[in-house]
Design a protein around this motif. Structure first.
Motif, short mmCIF file in Angstrom:
data_model
loop_
_atom_site.label_atom_id
_atom_site.label_comp_id
_atom_site.label_asym_id
_atom_site.label_seq_id
_atom_site.Cartn_x
_atom_site.Cartn_y
_atom_site.Cartn_z
N GLU A 28 0.84 -1.19 0.00
CA GLU A 28 0.00 0.00 0.00
C GLU A 28 0.88 1.24 0.00
N ILE A 29 0.46 2.23 -0.76
CA ILE A 29 1.18 3.49 -0.85
C ILE A 29 0.51 4.46 0.11
N ASP A 30 1.28 5.08 0.97
CA ASP A 30 0.75 6.09 1.88
C ASP A 30 0.87 7.44 1.18
N VAL A 31 -0.25 7.91 0.65
CA VAL A 31 -0.25 9.16 -0.12
C VAL A 31 -0.31 10.40 0.76
N THR A 32 -0.16 10.21 2.08
CA THR A 32 -0.20 11.36 2.99
C THR A 32 1.19 11.76 3.47
N THR A 33 2.22 11.09 2.98
CA THR A 33 3.57 11.37 3.47
C THR A 33 4.61 11.09 2.38
N ILE A 34 5.85 11.29 2.73
CA ILE A 34 7.00 10.96 1.88
C ILE A 34 7.81 9.95 2.68
N THR A 35 8.24 8.86 2.05
CA THR A 35 8.99 7.85 2.79
C THR A 35 10.33 7.57 2.11
N LYS A 102 1.88 18.83 -3.16
CA LYS A 102 0.77 18.15 -3.85
C LYS A 102 1.27 17.13 -4.87
N ARG A 103 2.32 17.48 -5.61
CA ARG A 103 2.86 16.58 -6.63
C ARG A 103 3.73 15.47 -6.04
N LEU A 104 4.35 15.71 -4.88
CA LEU A 104 5.32 14.75 -4.34
C LEU A 104 4.76 13.82 -3.27
N LEU A 105 3.58 14.14 -2.71
CA LEU A 105 3.01 13.27 -1.68
C LEU A 105 2.83 11.85 -2.18
N GLY A 106 3.17 10.90 -1.35
CA GLY A 106 3.07 9.49 -1.71
C GLY A 106 4.36 8.94 -2.28
N SER A 107 5.36 9.80 -2.49
CA SER A 107 6.62 9.35 -3.08
C SER A 107 7.42 8.49 -2.10
N GLU A 108 8.16 7.56 -2.67
CA GLU A 108 9.09 6.74 -1.90
C GLU A 108 10.46 6.90 -2.52
N ILE A 109 11.44 7.21 -1.67
CA ILE A 109 12.82 7.37 -2.11
C ILE A 109 13.57 6.08 -1.80
N ASP A 110 14.16 5.48 -2.81
CA ASP A 110 14.87 4.22 -2.65
C ASP A 110 16.30 4.39 -3.17
N PHE A 111 17.14 3.43 -2.87
CA PHE A 111 18.49 3.41 -3.43
C PHE A 111 18.66 2.09 -4.15
N VAL A 112 19.04 2.16 -5.42
CA VAL A 112 19.22 0.95 -6.22
C VAL A 112 20.69 0.82 -6.61
N ASP A 113 21.14 -0.41 -6.68
CA ASP A 113 22.52 -0.69 -7.04
C ASP A 113 22.47 -1.83 -8.05
#
Length: 139
Positions: A28-35, A102-113
């Motif tokens: 589930e994506i939490d569209v109320t925050t940034i993770t 408004k545009r960034l809410l729900g975003s998840e920041i990950d690190f890929v290698d």
């Protein structure tokens, strides 16, 4: 001689793919925050330590660029600015200008290698289109 794609358990990697994909789709994506993911948080904290910036937050923004409109920008942030909203994820403060929330809410920041390089990657449920090279997006 062909390459065998088996694991220690003898199952083929292709047998595990649908289960992994289904697990991702069920998240589930939490569209109320940034993770930020555990992997990205660990990498960011490692970078902060190398740079002598212990305790600094992460500035998350976007700028007009690319062939599809916007590109993400991640940077160090010593403290939130007056026009920022602060989100906290895994002990890291994420500072975002109120005009971009408004545009960034729900975003998840990950690190890929991976084979084609490594870096921070943003997944944003608000994006409606992206360019072929994957560096810019639109709403």
């Amino acid at each position: 001689m062909g390459i065998s794609r088996t694991t220690n358990g003898g199952k083929q990697a292709s047998d595990r793919f649908p289960k992994g994909l289904n697990a991702l789709l069920e998240e589930e994506i939490d569209v109320t925050t940034i993770t930020i993911t555990k992997r990205a948080a660990a990498k960011y904290l490692e970078i902060l330590a190398e740079e002598g910036k212990h305790g600094w937050g992460l500035r998350f923004a976007e700028k007009m660029a690319g062939c599809n409109g916007f590109e993400y920008a991640l940077d160090y942030s010593e403290k939130a600015l007056p026009d920022d909203t602060t989100f906290e994820s895994l002990g890291i403060q994420i500072h975002i200008n109120k005009g971009m929330i408004k545009r960034l809410l729900g975003s998840e920041i990950d690190f890929v290698d991976g084979l084609h390089g490594s870096g921070f990657k943003v997944s944003n449920p608000n994006v409606k289109s992206s360019c072929g090279c994957g560096t810019s997006h639109g709403y």
